[in-house]
Design an enzyme around this catalytic site. Sequence first.
Site, mmCIF file in Angstrom:
data_model
loop_
_atom_site.group_PDB
_atom_site.id
_atom_site.type_symbol
_atom_site.label_atom_id
_atom_site.label_comp_id
_atom_site.label_asym_id
_atom_site.label_seq_id
_atom_site.Cartn_x
_atom_site.Cartn_y
_atom_site.Cartn_z
ATOM 1 N N TYR A 161 0.821 -1.215 0.000
ATOM 2 C CA TYR A 161 0.000 0.000 0.000
ATOM 3 C C TYR A 161 0.860 1.271 0.000
ATOM 4 O O TYR A 161 0.412 2.319 -0.435
ATOM 5 C CB TYR A 161 -0.900 0.028 1.245
ATOM 6 N N LYS B 232 2.599 -15.567 2.635
ATOM 7 C CA LYS B 232 2.832 -16.296 1.391
ATOM 8 C C LYS B 232 4.325 -16.581 1.321
ATOM 9 O O LYS B 232 5.029 -16.175 0.379
ATOM 10 C CB LYS B 232 2.326 -15.432 0.209
ATOM 11 N N ASP C 222 -3.589 -18.231 0.587
ATOM 12 C CA ASP C 222 -4.613 -18.880 -0.251
ATOM 13 C C ASP C 222 -5.344 -19.953 0.548
ATOM 14 O O ASP C 222 -6.575 -20.074 0.496
ATOM 15 C CB ASP C 222 -4.003 -19.439 -1.551
ATOM 16 N N ASP D 56 -6.473 -6.828 3.963
ATOM 17 C CA ASP D 56 -7.582 -6.142 3.283
ATOM 18 C C ASP D 56 -8.546 -7.168 2.695
ATOM 19 O O ASP D 56 -9.763 -7.088 2.876
ATOM 20 C CB ASP D 56 -7.028 -5.242 2.174
ATOM 21 N N ASP E 25 -12.520 -8.585 4.335
ATOM 22 C CA ASP E 25 -13.794 -8.521 3.597
ATOM 23 C C ASP E 25 -14.429 -9.903 3.532
ATOM 24 O O ASP E 25 -15.633 -10.062 3.729
ATOM 25 C CB ASP E 25 -13.585 -8.000 2.163
HETATM 26 C C1 IPM Z 1 -10.385 -0.972 3.916
HETATM 27 C C2 IPM Z 1 -10.657 -0.398 2.542
HETATM 28 C C3 IPM Z 1 -9.489 0.499 2.166
HETATM 29 C C4 IPM Z 1 -8.237 -0.365 2.092
HETATM 30 C C5 IPM Z 1 -9.668 1.277 0.849
HETATM 31 C C6 IPM Z 1 -10.952 2.069 0.847
HETATM 32 C C7 IPM Z 1 -8.489 2.162 0.559
HETATM 33 O O1 IPM Z 1 -10.878 -1.401 1.611
HETATM 34 O O2 IPM Z 1 -10.293 -0.194 4.885
HETATM 35 O O3 IPM Z 1 -10.268 -2.192 4.029
HETATM 36 O O4 IPM Z 1 -7.952 -0.969 1.062
HETATM 37 O O5 IPM Z 1 -7.535 -0.444 3.093
HETATM 38 MG MG MG Z 2 -10.885 -3.349 2.453
#
Ligand code: IPM
Ligand code: MG
Length: 355
Positions: A142, A190, A222, A246, A250
Site C-alpha cells: 500500500y 505467502k 490462499d 484487506d 472482507d
Molecule cells: C479498507 C478499505 C481500504 C483499504 C480502501 C478504501 C483504501 O478497503 O479499509 O479495508 O484498502 O484499506
Molecule cells: Mg478493504
Amino acid sequence: MKANIAVLPGDGIGPEIIDVGVKILQAVAEYFGHQFDFQYGETGASAINKTGDPFPEATFELCRESDAVLFGAIGDPKYDNNPKATVRPEQGLLAMRKKLGLFANIRPVTTFPELAGKSPLRPDLAEGVDFVVVRELTGGIYFGEPRGRSEDGKTAFETNIYTEKEIVRILELAFKMAGDRNQNLTVVDKANVLSTSRLWRETAQRMEKKYPEINVNYMFVDNAAMQIIQNPRQFDVIVTDNMFGDILTDEASVITGSLGLLPSASIGELTSVFEPIHGSYPQAAGKDIANPLATILSTAMLLETGLGLKKEAETVRHAVNASLKAGFVTEDLSKDNPKKTSETGEWIRRFILEG
Ligand code: IPM
Ligand code: MG
C-alpha cells in the site's frame, strides 16, 4: 471522565450513521456521568469538494489533539469509474493511517445467534465464530516505494516492503491479543513465494519463544482464504500484512450475515480511529436505511480500547444485542418490518438511557 472525540462523517451514508454513533456516545456520557466533547472534521470526497484535499491538515490536527476518532466512511462512485482522477477520496484514508501512525487494524468477526440463517455459510459452520483479524495497516504494498508507471506508461509497478521493526510491532500486538483471548495465533503469509512473507515468518518464529503459552500456526494466504469458509471456528487471532488483511477481512466480514454489523479499530502511534468496516454505500446515502449497528459497535470499541471504559462498552453491546433480539433492525436484516437508521439508533439510545 472528560474526553475530546473527533468526528469524521465522510461520504455517502457516513453522516447518517455517524449521527447515530454520536447520539449513542452522548447517551453513554449522560448515563455514566462522563463529559464527551465532539469536534467535526472533513475527510474523503466531501473534503476534496471543499478543500481539494481528502485529509486536510486541519483534520489531522483535530485528530491528533483528540482522545479518539469516530470515523464514518469515505468513497464516491464519481472517482471509482475514473482511473485518471489524480486526487481520490481513498487517499484521505491512507493519509490518515500514515499520519496518525495507525499500524494495526483490528477487526473482530463474531456471529450473532439472532442472525443465524443470514450467513452465506451453513449454520453449522457459521455458528459460534469468534475471531479477530489483526491487519498491518501502514506498510507493505500500500505504501512501498517506488511505485507508478514507466516512462512510456506501458508498465506499472508497486513495491511490497516490510522492515523487521514493522513486523515485530504488529506481531507483538497480535501475540498479546491472543494471550488475552484463547492463546491461538495464526500468522498468514505467502512465505512459499514472497521474501517479505519469509521475513514475517522468521520474525514470528523467533518471537514464539517469548510467548510460550501461545499456540502459533502458520498458514499460506490462499489456504487461509479457504479455511475461513470451511472451518472459521478454528481461528482465534489472525495476523497478516496490509494487502492480505484487506482481502481476508472482507471475506471474513460476510460470515456474520451482514456487513452492517462489524466494527473496527485502527491503533498506533497517535490517536486511535474507530469505524465501521463497511464502505460509504452511496446508493443508500440520504435515505435513512443504512444499518447503524457497525457504527454503534465501533463506539463500543472506542469506549473500551480508546478511552478504557469497559463497562460502558459492554452497555452499548448489550443494547445492540437487545435490538437484534427484539428484531428492531434495518432493512438489510428485516424484510418484513424494517426500521430506519435513525429509528434503530433511537431505540438503542433509549435502551441505554433506561439502563
Ligand atoms: C479498507 C478499505 C481500504 C483499504 C480502501 C478504501 C483504501 O478497503 O479499509 O479495508 O484498502 O484499506
Ligand atoms: Mg478493504
